[in-house]
Design a protein around this motif. Structure first.
Motif, short mmCIF file in Angstrom:
data_model
loop_
_atom_site.label_atom_id
_atom_site.label_comp_id
_atom_site.label_asym_id
_atom_site.label_seq_id
_atom_site.Cartn_x
_atom_site.Cartn_y
_atom_site.Cartn_z
N VAL A 139 -3.21 28.29 4.71
CA VAL A 139 -2.17 27.37 4.23
C VAL A 139 -0.99 27.35 5.20
N ALA A 140 -0.57 28.55 5.65
CA ALA A 140 0.55 28.62 6.59
C ALA A 140 0.24 27.87 7.87
N HIS A 141 -0.98 28.03 8.37
CA HIS A 141 -1.38 27.34 9.60
C HIS A 141 -1.33 25.84 9.43
N GLU A 142 -1.88 25.33 8.31
CA GLU A 142 -1.92 23.89 8.10
C GLU A 142 -0.53 23.31 7.89
N LEU A 143 0.39 24.07 7.32
CA LEU A 143 1.75 23.59 7.11
C LEU A 143 2.59 23.67 8.38
N ARG A 144 2.34 24.68 9.20
CA ARG A 144 3.14 24.85 10.42
C ARG A 144 2.85 23.77 11.45
N PRO A 146 2.16 20.42 11.33
CA PRO A 146 2.97 19.20 11.30
C PRO A 146 4.47 19.46 11.47
N LEU A 147 4.93 20.68 11.15
CA LEU A 147 6.34 20.98 11.32
C LEU A 147 6.74 21.05 12.79
N ALA A 148 5.80 21.43 13.65
CA ALA A 148 6.12 21.61 15.07
C ALA A 148 6.60 20.31 15.72
N PRO A 149 5.85 19.19 15.65
CA PRO A 149 6.37 17.96 16.28
C PRO A 149 7.62 17.44 15.59
N ALA A 374 2.45 17.02 18.68
CA ALA A 374 3.06 18.31 19.01
C ALA A 374 3.21 18.46 20.52
N ALA A 375 2.15 18.13 21.27
CA ALA A 375 2.18 18.29 22.72
C ALA A 375 3.20 17.34 23.36
N ASP A 376 3.17 16.07 22.97
CA ASP A 376 4.06 15.07 23.60
C ASP A 376 5.52 15.33 23.26
N LYS A 464 4.41 28.40 15.22
CA LYS A 464 4.97 27.07 14.99
C LYS A 464 5.71 27.03 13.67
N PRO A 465 6.76 26.20 13.55
CA PRO A 465 7.40 25.42 14.60
C PRO A 465 8.43 26.27 15.34
N VAL A 466 8.37 26.29 16.66
CA VAL A 466 9.29 27.12 17.44
C VAL A 466 10.58 26.35 17.71
N ASP A 467 11.67 27.06 17.78
CA ASP A 467 12.96 26.45 18.13
C ASP A 467 12.93 26.13 19.63
#
Length: 482
Positions: A139-144, A146-149, A374-376, A464-467
């Motif tokens: 769950v944490a992985h799937e939520l993190r 989309p938060l990254a981009p 996330a990459a772009d 993710k998501p990193v500052d």
């Protein structure tokens, strides 16, 4: 004789197997339950060697315990054993040495209890914990992801200079909510680790002001958003603490954010730190909702917020405690963190002058992530910081790009299809594309994920998501050390 008969009755009716053995490893006496376990009459066991009754392989397995007890020590173990009259069961044994008239060890008494049902229950509970941990990690992985981009996009907006006040306000709201979601995800996973005793600490010695600065940096947006007045008072003397600075900053940030949340707009919050004897004491006080004094202990129990429960557990791991105080509802609250001071001189503390002298540097960076947003978005924000950034959307392309572009840093997602981030890292290390710093940027944040990343050759494991500002500071460090 009556006493011997009474002892025999007690021994034969006790819910455990009991034997007495000689120094030369022969049975001197067994009770009725042990005889039933071995499916032999007691008289066929007494006087014979252990190996004849339990078998040479079983004797080999318990020999270390026999050696210990013959040295005068008590020995204890649990093991899965197959016994003729009992079947395959988990048994717990305690060996206690016996002595002759001269006080020399002449053998031992062994008491064995059937713990099979308990062991099965423990194993079932362990499997349930494992399933829960795996589910939370997923769950944490799937939520993190989309938060990254989203965080990267907000950071890009913040770097674009003057803008409409409404846009600035909206950007600030989104940023705070992303931070809140990120913290909540991390807290849920950390609570599970804490419950299982697996919440690790990166211990070091540092000044208390370092933790306070980190906490205020994280919590100040929440304070400012509500228009609160925040006052900070630090001790005149040096207060050195030993532990995990990031975790302790997380505790103080939670307390400040909690104060901001439960205080009406434009309220007052104070953070004060003092040294009391052998303790560093940090108090977070607010003018907010407060609580009934009798409810103080319940604030850290299961029904309370996730952040407070985690904060209480982290402080306990550092040998400290948190106290909650309030004069009643509507009369504000105070949370006091007490931590033991570190002994001796600080080890490797950074001086403010050295930090101030740090000069930012620009580096060549490869970003690899199959999530194109996330990459772009990461490429855009890192380019705004002045770094030269190239992007790949899968592992194979990342390896090829690294060989052509020769980056100083590679930021790699782990869960890329085909060739994973782990495989990319190993390949880059094997091909000696140096000097290169490998950063794992992933939604998988378990301790086992961190360990696996280090084993694959990564230098850093970030969740993710990193500052983006923190990532930029890491790159500056890389540039200074090049």
């Amino acid at each position: 004789m009556t006493g011997d008969r009474d002892l025999r009755i007690v021994a034969d009716t006790m819910p455990a197997g009991a034997v007495r053995c000689s120094r030369d490893q022969r049975f001197l006496w067994v009770n009725a339950r042990y005889a039933r376990w071995m499916a032999r009459p007691a008289e066929e066991i007494v006087g014979r060697e252990l190996a004849e009754i339990i078998g040479a392989e079983a004797l080999r397995l318990i020999q270390p315990s026999i050696d210990r007890v013959l040295q005068g020590e008590q020995a204890q173990y649990e093991r899965l054993a197959r016994m003729p009259g009992l079947g395959e069961r988990w048994l717990s044994w305690i060996y206690t040495p016996t002595c002759d008239e001269r006080g020399e060890v002449d053998g031992w008494v062994a008491i064995g209890t059937d713990v099979h049902d308990r062991k099965l229950a423990e194993e079932a509970l362990r499997r349930e914990y494992q399933k829960k941990e795996e589910f939370l990690a997923l769950v944490a992985h799937e939520l993190r992801n989309p938060l990254a981009p989203m965080r990267n996009a907000v950071a890009i907006l913040a770097r674009k200079g003057p803008r409409d006040p409404e846009v600035a306000w909206s950007q600030s709201v989104i940023e705070r909510q992303i931070d809140q979601l990120s913290r909540l995800i991390g807290d849920l996973v950390d609570l599970e680790r804490l419950a299982r005793g697996k919440l690790g600490l990166q211990r070091e010695r540092f000044g208390l002001e370092k933790v306070v600065d980190m906490a205020l940096e994280a919590s100040r947006p929440h304070v400012n958003a509500a228009g609160h007045r925040l006052s900070v008072l630090m001790p005149m003397e040096s207060a050195l603490v030993e532990g995990d600075a990031a975790r302790l900053a997380q505790v103080l940030a939670t307390l400040v954010e909690n104060a901001a949340k439960h205080t009406p707009p434009r309220g007052a919050i104070s953070l004060s730190a003092t040294v009391e004897g052998a303790e560093a004491v940090v108090s977070v006080e607010d003018s907010g909702a407060g609580f009934e004094p009798a409810a103080a202990a319940r604030l850290f129990e299961e029904a309370a917020g996730i952040g407070l429960r985690l904060a209480d557990g982290i402080v306990a791991l550092h040998g400290g405690r948190i106290e909650a105080r309030s004069a009643g509802r509507g009369r504000g609250a105070e949370f006091v963190v007490r931590l033991p001071l570190a002994r001796g001189a600080p080890a490797g503390l950074e001086h403010a002058e050295a930090r101030a002298a740090a000069v930012p540097g620009h580096v060549r960076v490869v970003v690899a992530d199959d999530n194109r947003d996330a990459a772009d978005s990461l490429q855009r924000i890192l380019s705004l910081f002045g770094h030269e950034v190239r992007v790949a959307y899968d592992g194979v392309a990342a390896i090829q790009l690294a060989e052509e572009f020769r980056p100083r840093v590679a930021v790699l997602d782990i869960g890329m299809p085909g060739t994973s981030g782990y495989e990319v890292a190993r390949t880059l290390r094997e091909r000696r594309i140096t000097p290169i710093t490998l950063v794992a940027l992933t939604g998988w944040g378990q301790e086992s994920d961190r360990t696996r990343a280090m084993e694959a050759g990564f230098d850093y494991h970030l969740t993710k998501p990193v500052d983006p500002e923190a990532l930029n500071r890491l790159f500056d460090d890389v540039a200074k050390n090049s």
